[in-house]
Scaffold this motif. Sequence first.
Motif, mmCIF file in Angstrom:
data_model
loop_
_atom_site.group_PDB
_atom_site.id
_atom_site.type_symbol
_atom_site.label_atom_id
_atom_site.label_comp_id
_atom_site.label_asym_id
_atom_site.label_seq_id
_atom_site.Cartn_x
_atom_site.Cartn_y
_atom_site.Cartn_z
ATOM 1 N N VAL A 121 -3.775 10.587 9.802
ATOM 2 C CA VAL A 121 -3.259 11.461 8.747
ATOM 3 C C VAL A 121 -2.298 10.655 7.880
ATOM 4 O O VAL A 121 -1.358 10.039 8.387
ATOM 5 C CB VAL A 121 -2.539 12.694 9.340
ATOM 6 N N HIS A 122 -2.582 10.663 6.560
ATOM 7 C CA HIS A 122 -1.720 9.906 5.652
ATOM 8 C C HIS A 122 -1.824 10.448 4.232
ATOM 9 O O HIS A 122 -2.634 11.323 3.946
ATOM 10 C CB HIS A 122 -2.077 8.417 5.697
ATOM 11 N N GLU A 123 -0.967 9.907 3.384
ATOM 12 C CA GLU A 123 -1.091 10.104 1.948
ATOM 13 C C GLU A 123 -0.871 8.743 1.305
ATOM 14 O O GLU A 123 -0.136 7.904 1.826
ATOM 15 C CB GLU A 123 -0.108 11.150 1.411
ATOM 16 N N VAL A 124 -1.554 8.526 0.177
ATOM 17 C CA VAL A 124 -1.458 7.269 -0.550
ATOM 18 C C VAL A 124 -0.978 7.593 -1.956
ATOM 19 O O VAL A 124 -1.501 8.524 -2.591
ATOM 20 C CB VAL A 124 -2.817 6.534 -0.570
ATOM 21 N N LEU A 125 0.012 6.831 -2.429
ATOM 22 C CA LEU A 125 0.653 7.126 -3.710
ATOM 23 C C LEU A 125 0.819 5.876 -4.554
ATOM 24 O O LEU A 125 1.115 4.800 -4.030
ATOM 25 C CB LEU A 125 2.061 7.688 -3.467
ATOM 26 N N LEU A 179 -13.554 5.691 11.048
ATOM 27 C CA LEU A 179 -12.611 4.579 10.970
ATOM 28 C C LEU A 179 -12.495 4.216 9.501
ATOM 29 O O LEU A 179 -13.419 4.466 8.726
ATOM 30 C CB LEU A 179 -13.152 3.355 11.714
ATOM 31 N N GLY A 180 -11.410 3.587 9.126
ATOM 32 C CA GLY A 180 -11.288 3.209 7.728
ATOM 33 C C GLY A 180 -10.374 2.029 7.530
ATOM 34 O O GLY A 180 -9.707 1.553 8.460
ATOM 35 N N ALA A 181 -10.362 1.567 6.285
ATOM 36 C CA ALA A 181 -9.458 0.496 5.870
ATOM 37 C C ALA A 181 -9.308 0.593 4.365
ATOM 38 O O ALA A 181 -10.194 1.113 3.673
ATOM 39 C CB ALA A 181 -10.007 -0.871 6.261
ATOM 40 N N PHE A 182 -8.178 0.128 3.865
ATOM 41 C CA PHE A 182 -8.024 0.000 2.425
ATOM 42 C C PHE A 182 -7.119 -1.182 2.121
ATOM 43 O O PHE A 182 -6.325 -1.601 2.949
ATOM 44 C CB PHE A 182 -7.535 1.299 1.767
ATOM 45 N N ALA A 183 -7.322 -1.719 0.908
ATOM 46 C CA ALA A 183 -6.522 -2.850 0.450
ATOM 47 C C ALA A 183 -6.203 -2.640 -1.020
ATOM 48 O O ALA A 183 -7.026 -2.129 -1.781
ATOM 49 C CB ALA A 183 -7.274 -4.164 0.638
ATOM 50 N N THR A 184 -5.014 -3.044 -1.403
ATOM 51 C CA THR A 184 -4.593 -2.961 -2.793
ATOM 52 C C THR A 184 -5.084 -4.215 -3.516
ATOM 53 O O THR A 184 -4.893 -5.329 -3.035
ATOM 54 C CB THR A 184 -3.059 -2.847 -2.884
ATOM 55 N N ALA A 185 -5.724 -3.997 -4.655
ATOM 56 C CA ALA A 185 -6.223 -5.109 -5.463
ATOM 57 C C ALA A 185 -5.279 -5.419 -6.622
ATOM 58 O O ALA A 185 -5.175 -6.559 -7.057
ATOM 59 C CB ALA A 185 -7.605 -4.776 -6.017
ATOM 60 N N ARG A 186 -4.602 -4.389 -7.116
ATOM 61 C CA ARG A 186 -3.677 -4.557 -8.237
ATOM 62 C C ARG A 186 -2.586 -3.507 -8.129
ATOM 63 O O ARG A 186 -2.850 -2.374 -7.736
ATOM 64 C CB ARG A 186 -4.436 -4.400 -9.554
ATOM 65 N N GLY A 187 -1.364 -3.879 -8.463
ATOM 66 C CA GLY A 187 -0.246 -2.937 -8.399
ATOM 67 C C GLY A 187 0.274 -2.804 -6.986
ATOM 68 O O GLY A 187 0.070 -3.667 -6.130
ATOM 69 N N THR A 188 0.945 -1.687 -6.737
ATOM 70 C CA THR A 188 1.513 -1.392 -5.418
ATOM 71 C C THR A 188 1.188 0.044 -5.057
ATOM 72 O O THR A 188 1.367 0.950 -5.871
ATOM 73 C CB THR A 188 3.046 -1.574 -5.422
ATOM 74 N N LEU A 189 0.711 0.248 -3.838
ATOM 75 C CA LEU A 189 0.493 1.589 -3.313
ATOM 76 C C LEU A 189 1.427 1.808 -2.134
ATOM 77 O O LEU A 189 1.722 0.882 -1.381
ATOM 78 C CB LEU A 189 -0.954 1.778 -2.861
ATOM 79 N N LYS A 190 1.884 3.037 -1.996
ATOM 80 C CA LYS A 190 2.714 3.421 -0.853
ATOM 81 C C LYS A 190 1.869 4.309 0.046
ATOM 82 O O LYS A 190 1.176 5.211 -0.441
ATOM 83 C CB LYS A 190 3.941 4.189 -1.330
ATOM 84 N N GLU A 191 1.918 4.025 1.344
ATOM 85 C CA GLU A 191 1.251 4.885 2.317
ATOM 86 C C GLU A 191 2.306 5.524 3.203
ATOM 87 O O GLU A 191 3.103 4.832 3.824
ATOM 88 C CB GLU A 191 0.271 4.111 3.201
#
Length: 176
Positions: free
Chosen positions: A129-133, A77-89
Amino acid sequence: MSQSLSPSVVRPLAPTAAELLDFVRRTAADTALIASLPLDPEGRTWLRLDGPGGSEAWLIGWPPGTGTGWHDHAESLGAFATARGTLKENSLAVRLPADGWKTLELHEGVDRERALTAGDGRAFGQHHVHEVLNESTEEHAVSVHVYHPPLPLIRRYSRSGAVLNLQQVEGPEDWS
């Protein structure tokens, strides 16, 4: 007559997806920690963190124009959060078979896209399944990621239109 009770072994429960998401959001709000991550203009940087309940956590810096490529986190299982800037998933809204395939043709309508700005986060289940940019051309992004159980492996994929191909399977020994 007194009785002697043998101590029972207490095992902590694995953190839930909601607890993982709470952890990454709280950690992403720690401005001193976020500022402590050295940023490299050429490649991603990272710092391992202690996550909740024996999970594996990372603080990651993303230079402009960088990304992960398509991948999953196997049984974690997982999670992520943006702390600065912008990420696209970019992600797939379909559960893929865990093993036994090299190429899959995806059905129409399975693609999902979301932008996560500072303070935004998301949790995900097994085989996600994803990609983060970081699509910015000028600004670094920083994010916090957590996985439970700690990552046993990562499967990396290539994608051409509706076709997803398994390219590589990496284990922890590949990340040191």
